[in-house]
Scaffold this motif. Structure first.
Motif, PDB file in Angstrom:
ATOM      1  N   LEU A 154      50.531 -78.824  38.473  1.00  0.00           N
ATOM      2  CA  LEU A 154      50.351 -79.122  37.057  1.00  0.00           C
ATOM      3  C   LEU A 154      51.673 -78.781  36.391  1.00  0.00           C
ATOM      4  O   LEU A 154      52.093 -77.612  36.376  1.00  0.00           O
ATOM      5  CB  LEU A 154      49.209 -78.301  36.458  1.00  0.00           C
ATOM      6  N   LYS A 156      55.052 -79.935  33.413  1.00  0.00           N
ATOM      7  CA  LYS A 156      55.389 -80.512  32.117  1.00  0.00           C
ATOM      8  C   LYS A 156      55.619 -82.017  32.239  1.00  0.00           C
ATOM      9  O   LYS A 156      56.076 -82.517  33.271  1.00  0.00           O
ATOM     10  CB  LYS A 156      56.637 -79.838  31.559  1.00  0.00           C
ATOM     11  N   ARG A 164      52.550 -74.246  28.372  1.00  0.00           N
ATOM     12  CA  ARG A 164      51.844 -72.971  28.467  1.00  0.00           C
ATOM     13  C   ARG A 164      50.524 -73.212  29.182  1.00  0.00           C
ATOM     14  O   ARG A 164      49.712 -74.044  28.765  1.00  0.00           O
ATOM     15  CB  ARG A 164      51.619 -72.360  27.076  1.00  0.00           C
ATOM     16  N   LEU A 165      50.354 -72.497  30.281  1.00  0.00           N
ATOM     17  CA  LEU A 165      49.201 -72.699  31.152  1.00  0.00           C
ATOM     18  C   LEU A 165      48.475 -71.374  31.349  1.00  0.00           C
ATOM     19  O   LEU A 165      49.051 -70.403  31.827  1.00  0.00           O
ATOM     20  CB  LEU A 165      49.662 -73.257  32.510  1.00  0.00           C
ATOM     21  N   GLU A 166      47.215 -71.368  30.992  1.00  0.00           N
ATOM     22  CA  GLU A 166      46.376 -70.181  31.116  1.00  0.00           C
ATOM     23  C   GLU A 166      45.709 -70.215  32.486  1.00  0.00           C
ATOM     24  O   GLU A 166      45.072 -71.206  32.856  1.00  0.00           O
ATOM     25  CB  GLU A 166      45.317 -70.234  30.017  1.00  0.00           C
ATOM     26  N   THR A 176      48.913 -65.978  31.110  1.00  0.00           N
ATOM     27  CA  THR A 176      49.361 -67.244  30.540  1.00  0.00           C
ATOM     28  C   THR A 176      50.822 -67.439  30.925  1.00  0.00           C
ATOM     29  O   THR A 176      51.672 -66.595  30.631  1.00  0.00           O
ATOM     30  CB  THR A 176      49.206 -67.263  29.015  1.00  0.00           C
ATOM     31  N   ILE A 234      43.199 -73.581  35.664  1.00  0.00           N
ATOM     32  CA  ILE A 234      44.469 -73.670  34.922  1.00  0.00           C
ATOM     33  C   ILE A 234      44.213 -74.514  33.680  1.00  0.00           C
ATOM     34  O   ILE A 234      43.927 -75.715  33.781  1.00  0.00           O
ATOM     35  CB  ILE A 234      45.580 -74.305  35.776  1.00  0.00           C
ATOM     36  N   ARG A 235      44.308 -73.874  32.517  1.00  0.00           N
ATOM     37  CA  ARG A 235      44.007 -74.554  31.254  1.00  0.00           C
ATOM     38  C   ARG A 235      45.286 -74.770  30.456  1.00  0.00           C
ATOM     39  O   ARG A 235      46.122 -73.861  30.332  1.00  0.00           O
ATOM     40  CB  ARG A 235      43.016 -73.735  30.436  1.00  0.00           C
ATOM     41  N   VAL A 236      45.460 -75.971  29.932  1.00  0.00           N
ATOM     42  CA  VAL A 236      46.615 -76.270  29.091  1.00  0.00           C
ATOM     43  C   VAL A 236      46.367 -75.692  27.706  1.00  0.00           C
ATOM     44  O   VAL A 236      45.400 -76.070  27.034  1.00  0.00           O
ATOM     45  CB  VAL A 236      46.857 -77.792  29.006  1.00  0.00           C
ATOM     46  N   ALA A 242      50.345 -81.902  30.057  1.00  0.00           N
ATOM     47  CA  ALA A 242      50.831 -81.580  31.397  1.00  0.00           C
ATOM     48  C   ALA A 242      50.317 -82.630  32.371  1.00  0.00           C
ATOM     49  O   ALA A 242      49.213 -83.157  32.211  1.00  0.00           O
ATOM     50  CB  ALA A 242      50.370 -80.187  31.818  1.00  0.00           C
ATOM     51  N   THR A 256      45.821 -80.562  25.535  1.00  0.00           N
ATOM     52  CA  THR A 256      45.463 -79.209  25.125  1.00  0.00           C
ATOM     53  C   THR A 256      43.961 -78.971  25.278  1.00  0.00           C
ATOM     54  O   THR A 256      43.143 -79.777  24.810  1.00  0.00           O
ATOM     55  CB  THR A 256      45.863 -78.975  23.661  1.00  0.00           C
ATOM     56  N   GLU A 259      41.256 -78.524  31.510  1.00  0.00           N
ATOM     57  CA  GLU A 259      41.362 -77.519  32.568  1.00  0.00           C
ATOM     58  C   GLU A 259      41.417 -78.188  33.942  1.00  0.00           C
ATOM     59  O   GLU A 259      40.684 -79.140  34.207  1.00  0.00           O
ATOM     60  CB  GLU A 259      40.169 -76.567  32.515  1.00  0.00           C
TER      61      GLU A 259
END
Length: 292
Positions: A154, A156, A164-166, A176, A234-236, A242, A256, A259
């Motif tokens: 995942l 850019k 930013r990926l959580e 994050t 992995i959440r944007v 992404a 945004t 996941e």
């Protein structure tokens, strides 16, 4: 009599020549042969073209090319448990064990059951859209799934920016990341994109998932080596989208709140192997490591 699927790099003359030679030999031995449409056209045997996805699965798949051809072969047959024999006409050829000079002898040995099988874990990725993003599909749990041998990435979409990926591990928030992307690789994939991003080399028959950040803009920049049954979410969380890719193939764009859930795949890849050199010897040879 056996059924054999040949998957070849149709843009490499050596792969096309080897495939034609193999087809002629297999037919002379009474075996059934199928090829991808591009490969069948390249050797002038369009009548042997197989549909994708493959309808009736073969007894053996032969990959004639490099690592990319091997990945395509497993994408076609791994779910059905079909073993893949890799013939190297590429450059590095880390996934391919055999050489074109012994092509017919090697395939004959595989069909006779005289060669071994190395079982490797695969990785699965499912995208869950944020609620309400698609008015025709408001349920975020109705999602697409992809499977790969090497890795799920995942990363850019926009150059010059990070995403930013959580990251969640088994439902617990971990961190994050601000980075160019994240790679979740299998042990087989540890010598692919993950290696170039600074990840560890893992023996391919090991069972684990490795999370490696790509150019992270943060102090914590290490890879995580996790148990194979870990669920990695992995959440944007940035405003920038992404791009998800599996084994180098673009899968989908995440916005945004979307996941990507990465887990061990429900099936494994089966490599035909001569059972000769150990992993560390192959690694040494492929990367040109010298004795001192």
């Amino acid at each position: 009599m056996s059924a054999v699927l040949i998957v070849a790099h149709a843009e490499r003359a050596e792969a096309v020549s080897a495939s034609k030679r193999l087809v002629d030999w297999l037919e002379s031995e009474g075996h059934t042969v199928e090829l991808g449409r591009v490969e069948a056209s390249a050797i002038g045997r369009s009548e042997l073209a197989a549909d994708e996805p493959i309808g009736t699965m073969p007894d053996l798949a032969v990959s004639v090319g490099g690592d990319g051809t091997m990945l395509r072969s497993f994408d076609l047959v791994a779910a059905a448990g079909v073993p893949v024999l890799g013939v190297n006409v590429g450059h590095l050829g880390y996934l391919t064990e055999f050489e074109p000079a012994q092509l017919t002898e090697t395939v004959a040995a595989a069909l006779e059951g005289a060669l071994g099988i190395s079982v490797r874990m695969m990785v699965s990725a499912t995208v869950r859209r944020r609620p309400g993003e698609d008015p025709d599909d408001p349920d975020p749990h109705d999602a697409d799934t992809w499977t790969g041998l090497n890795e799920v990435v995942l990363e850019k979409r926009d150059p010059g920016h990070t995403v930013r990926l959580e990251v969640w591990l088994d439902g617990d928030m971990f961190a994050t990341y601000a980075a160019d992307g994240l790679i979740v690789s299998t042990p087989t994939g540890s010598t692919a994109y993950s290696l170039s991003a600074g990840g560890a080399v893992v023996a391919p028959t090991h069972s684990s998932l490795q999370v490696t950040p790509v150019a992270p803009h943060m102090l914590f920049d290490r890879s995580l080596l996790l148990p194979p049954d870990t669920e990695i979410g992995i959440r944007v969380v940035s405003e920038r989208p992404a791009l998800a890719a599996v084994d180098g193939r673009s899968a989908t764009m995440l916005q945004t709140g979307d996941e990507l859930v990465v887990t061990r795949a429900p099936y494994e890849a089966q490599f035909v192997t001569a059972g000769g050199d150990s992993f560390h010897r192959v690694l040494k040879h492929k990367f040109g490591l010298k004795d001192r």
